[in-house]
Design an enzyme around this catalytic site. Structure first.
Site, mmCIF file in Angstrom:
data_model
loop_
_atom_site.group_PDB
_atom_site.id
_atom_site.type_symbol
_atom_site.label_atom_id
_atom_site.label_comp_id
_atom_site.label_asym_id
_atom_site.label_seq_id
_atom_site.Cartn_x
_atom_site.Cartn_y
_atom_site.Cartn_z
ATOM 1 N N HIS A 81 2.176 1.691 8.298
ATOM 2 C CA HIS A 81 1.066 1.893 9.241
ATOM 3 C C HIS A 81 1.679 1.932 10.642
ATOM 4 O O HIS A 81 2.168 0.931 11.132
ATOM 5 C CB HIS A 81 0.070 0.735 9.184
ATOM 6 C CG HIS A 81 -0.555 0.549 7.833
ATOM 7 N ND1 HIS A 81 -1.754 1.107 7.477
ATOM 8 C CD2 HIS A 81 -0.138 -0.135 6.753
ATOM 9 C CE1 HIS A 81 -2.048 0.775 6.236
ATOM 10 N NE2 HIS A 81 -1.072 0.019 5.776
ATOM 11 N N MET B 132 -7.723 -3.901 -0.118
ATOM 12 C CA MET B 132 -7.786 -4.967 0.889
ATOM 13 C C MET B 132 -8.247 -4.461 2.256
ATOM 14 O O MET B 132 -7.927 -5.074 3.279
ATOM 15 C CB MET B 132 -6.411 -5.625 1.022
ATOM 16 C CG MET B 132 -5.869 -6.209 -0.275
ATOM 17 S SD MET B 132 -4.221 -6.886 -0.046
ATOM 18 C CE MET B 132 -3.673 -7.058 -1.756
ATOM 19 N N SER B 133 -8.966 -3.344 2.291
ATOM 20 C CA SER B 133 -9.327 -2.781 3.600
ATOM 21 C C SER B 133 -10.692 -2.107 3.530
ATOM 22 O O SER B 133 -11.497 -2.380 2.636
ATOM 23 C CB SER B 133 -8.273 -1.755 4.019
ATOM 24 O OG SER B 133 -8.312 -0.630 3.166
ATOM 25 N N SER C 204 -2.572 3.366 3.714
ATOM 26 C CA SER C 204 -1.302 3.608 3.017
ATOM 27 C C SER C 204 -1.358 4.905 2.230
ATOM 28 O O SER C 204 -2.308 5.139 1.485
ATOM 29 C CB SER C 204 -1.011 2.485 2.021
ATOM 30 O OG SER C 204 -0.923 1.257 2.682
ATOM 31 N N HIS D 178 4.015 -4.419 -2.800
ATOM 32 C CA HIS D 178 3.638 -3.451 -1.765
ATOM 33 C C HIS D 178 4.563 -2.231 -1.848
ATOM 34 O O HIS D 178 4.108 -1.086 -1.730
ATOM 35 C CB HIS D 178 3.726 -4.101 -0.382
ATOM 36 C CG HIS D 178 3.209 -3.236 0.723
ATOM 37 N ND1 HIS D 178 1.918 -2.760 0.760
ATOM 38 C CD2 HIS D 178 3.811 -2.734 1.822
ATOM 39 C CE1 HIS D 178 1.743 -2.008 1.836
ATOM 40 N NE2 HIS D 178 2.877 -1.976 2.499
ATOM 41 N N HIS E 38 -5.676 -5.236 9.106
ATOM 42 C CA HIS E 38 -6.375 -5.767 7.937
ATOM 43 C C HIS E 38 -6.808 -7.208 8.185
ATOM 44 O O HIS E 38 -6.145 -7.940 8.924
ATOM 45 C CB HIS E 38 -5.456 -5.747 6.706
ATOM 46 C CG HIS E 38 -4.927 -4.385 6.376
ATOM 47 N ND1 HIS E 38 -3.864 -3.834 7.055
ATOM 48 C CD2 HIS E 38 -5.310 -3.479 5.452
ATOM 49 C CE1 HIS E 38 -3.620 -2.626 6.560
ATOM 50 N NE2 HIS E 38 -4.481 -2.387 5.592
ATOM 51 N N TYR F 233 -6.409 -9.648 6.264
ATOM 52 C CA TYR F 233 -5.413 -10.607 5.794
ATOM 53 C C TYR F 233 -4.273 -10.842 6.786
ATOM 54 O O TYR F 233 -3.484 -11.759 6.629
ATOM 55 C CB TYR F 233 -4.833 -10.180 4.432
ATOM 56 C CG TYR F 233 -4.107 -8.848 4.425
ATOM 57 C CD1 TYR F 233 -2.850 -8.708 5.004
ATOM 58 C CD2 TYR F 233 -4.678 -7.734 3.836
ATOM 59 C CE1 TYR F 233 -2.181 -7.497 5.006
ATOM 60 C CE2 TYR F 233 -4.032 -6.518 3.826
ATOM 61 C CZ TYR F 233 -2.780 -6.399 4.414
ATOM 62 O OH TYR F 233 -2.135 -5.200 4.420
ATOM 63 N N GLU F 234 -4.198 -10.026 7.847
ATOM 64 C CA GLU F 234 -3.096 -10.213 8.800
ATOM 65 C C GLU F 234 -3.336 -11.416 9.700
ATOM 66 O O GLU F 234 -2.389 -12.103 10.086
ATOM 67 C CB GLU F 234 -2.906 -8.947 9.641
ATOM 68 C CG GLU F 234 -2.397 -7.780 8.797
ATOM 69 C CD GLU F 234 -2.300 -6.489 9.591
ATOM 70 O OE1 GLU F 234 -1.540 -6.465 10.575
ATOM 71 O OE2 GLU F 234 -2.983 -5.516 9.229
ATOM 72 N N ALA G 294 -5.308 2.825 0.074
ATOM 73 C CA ALA G 294 -4.655 2.760 -1.232
ATOM 74 C C ALA G 294 -5.393 1.694 -2.025
ATOM 75 O O ALA G 294 -5.839 0.695 -1.453
ATOM 76 C CB ALA G 294 -3.194 2.375 -1.068
ATOM 77 N N ASN H 49 -1.978 2.021 -8.414
ATOM 78 C CA ASN H 49 -1.595 1.141 -9.539
ATOM 79 C C ASN H 49 -2.837 0.766 -10.325
ATOM 80 O O ASN H 49 -3.955 0.921 -9.833
ATOM 81 C CB ASN H 49 -0.920 -0.140 -9.002
ATOM 82 C CG ASN H 49 -1.839 -0.880 -8.033
ATOM 83 O OD1 ASN H 49 -1.955 -0.517 -6.868
ATOM 84 N ND2 ASN H 49 -2.498 -1.910 -8.523
#
Ligand code: HPA
Length: 275
Positions: A58, A205-206, A27, A241, A80, A82-83, A110, A229
């Protein structure tokens, strides 16, 4: 064997390409593709074993071309954990790029900051990571190579090179430890406090699964975070997001310009210890 099929497709579409550097764009980093010259673009949908990217921001495209002095293969879009719950979705793409000749993996993401001296819109080069989920994309691999060392997983020479280019450009580049939180929910304030105490500087998360895969494949890794953030509970801002993407928007040009210089000025072969 999807690796060989995808390799064949890339060789057909870009017959002269001999990329040495693979890049994964997260991101906020997609503007890097503006810096790819003589680009051949191949949608992941045409590449066997490449993920269908599903997250907004993405796009799911492989760019093969030149940045500065180096030939590159840029993956715009990653899958990712989480997908789907699977953490090995990038295994085939990374092995294809290695077979294509890539010796270095440059990753971007990110991330949320855990440090008050690293506010949103800061840039950080990863010095190390903490795999909070303890999930591994190497589960199921055979051989003793699976017990891969993660010491200096983020290559010291590449980190020094990144710091040098940032200094030259007058851009502050923080350095720190990235904690991989599985997601997709953001963290609780208590989790953020715990990550901080464990020694993390940023959370995202990646990246970590790809670093593990790359080290297993013998690729040297450099990774950069764009801070979008403060971690949950460290500021009053609402996490979403959309908010993280909006924060990325205002610095994406600077971040991608820096990244293009870093990549374009890597001198191959680098003098570095064997993994
Ligand atoms: N937490 C996890 N992942 C993230 C964050 C965060 O605060 N910001 C961007 N990606």
């Amino acid at each position: 064997m999807s690796e060989l099929v995808a390799l064949h497709t890339i060789r057909q579409r870009a017959p002269l390409a001999r990329p040495r550097i693979a890049v994964v764009l997260g991101s906020g980093w997609s503007d890097l593709t503006d810096h790819v010259q003589e680009a051949v673009c191949i949608p992941y949908t045409e590449l066997d074993g490449f993920p269908k990217a599903t997250v907004a921001g993405h796009s799911g495209m492989l760019w093969v071309g030149q940045i500065g002095a180096n030939q590159v293969a840029v993956m715009s879009g990653r899958k990712h954990g989480y997908e789907t719950g699977e953490v090995d979705a990038m295994k085939t793409p990374l092995r294809v790029l290695q077979r294509l000749g890539c010796a270095i993996l440059v990753q971007t993401n990110a991330a949320g900051s855990l440090r008050t001296d690293m506010p949103p819109q800061s840039l950080m080069v990863l010095s190390d990571h903490i795999n909070m989920s303890q999930r591994s994309p190497l589960v199921g691999e055979g051989g003793s190579e699976r017990f891969v060392s993660m010491v200096d997983a983020y290559d010291p020479a590449l980190r020094a090179h990144a710091r040098h280019i940032a200094l030259q450009r007058g851009i502050t580049l923080h350095e720190g430890v990235y904690a991989w939180a599985f997601g997709p929910q953001f963290e609780t304030p208590a989790e953020i406090r715990m990550f901080k105490q464990l020694g993390a500087d940023a959370v995202g998360m990646s990246t970590v699964p790809e670093t593990i895969l790359a080290r297993h494949a013998g690729l040297r890794v450099l990774a950069l975070s764009l801070i979008t953030n403060m971690g949950a509970g460290l500021s009053t801002e609402q996490l979403s997001h959309a908010h993280t993407l909006a924060q990325a928007q205002s610095v994406r040009g600077v971040a991608s310009g820096l990244l293009a210089d870093i990549i374009g000025q890597i001198e191959l072969p680098l003098e570095m210890p064997e993994p």
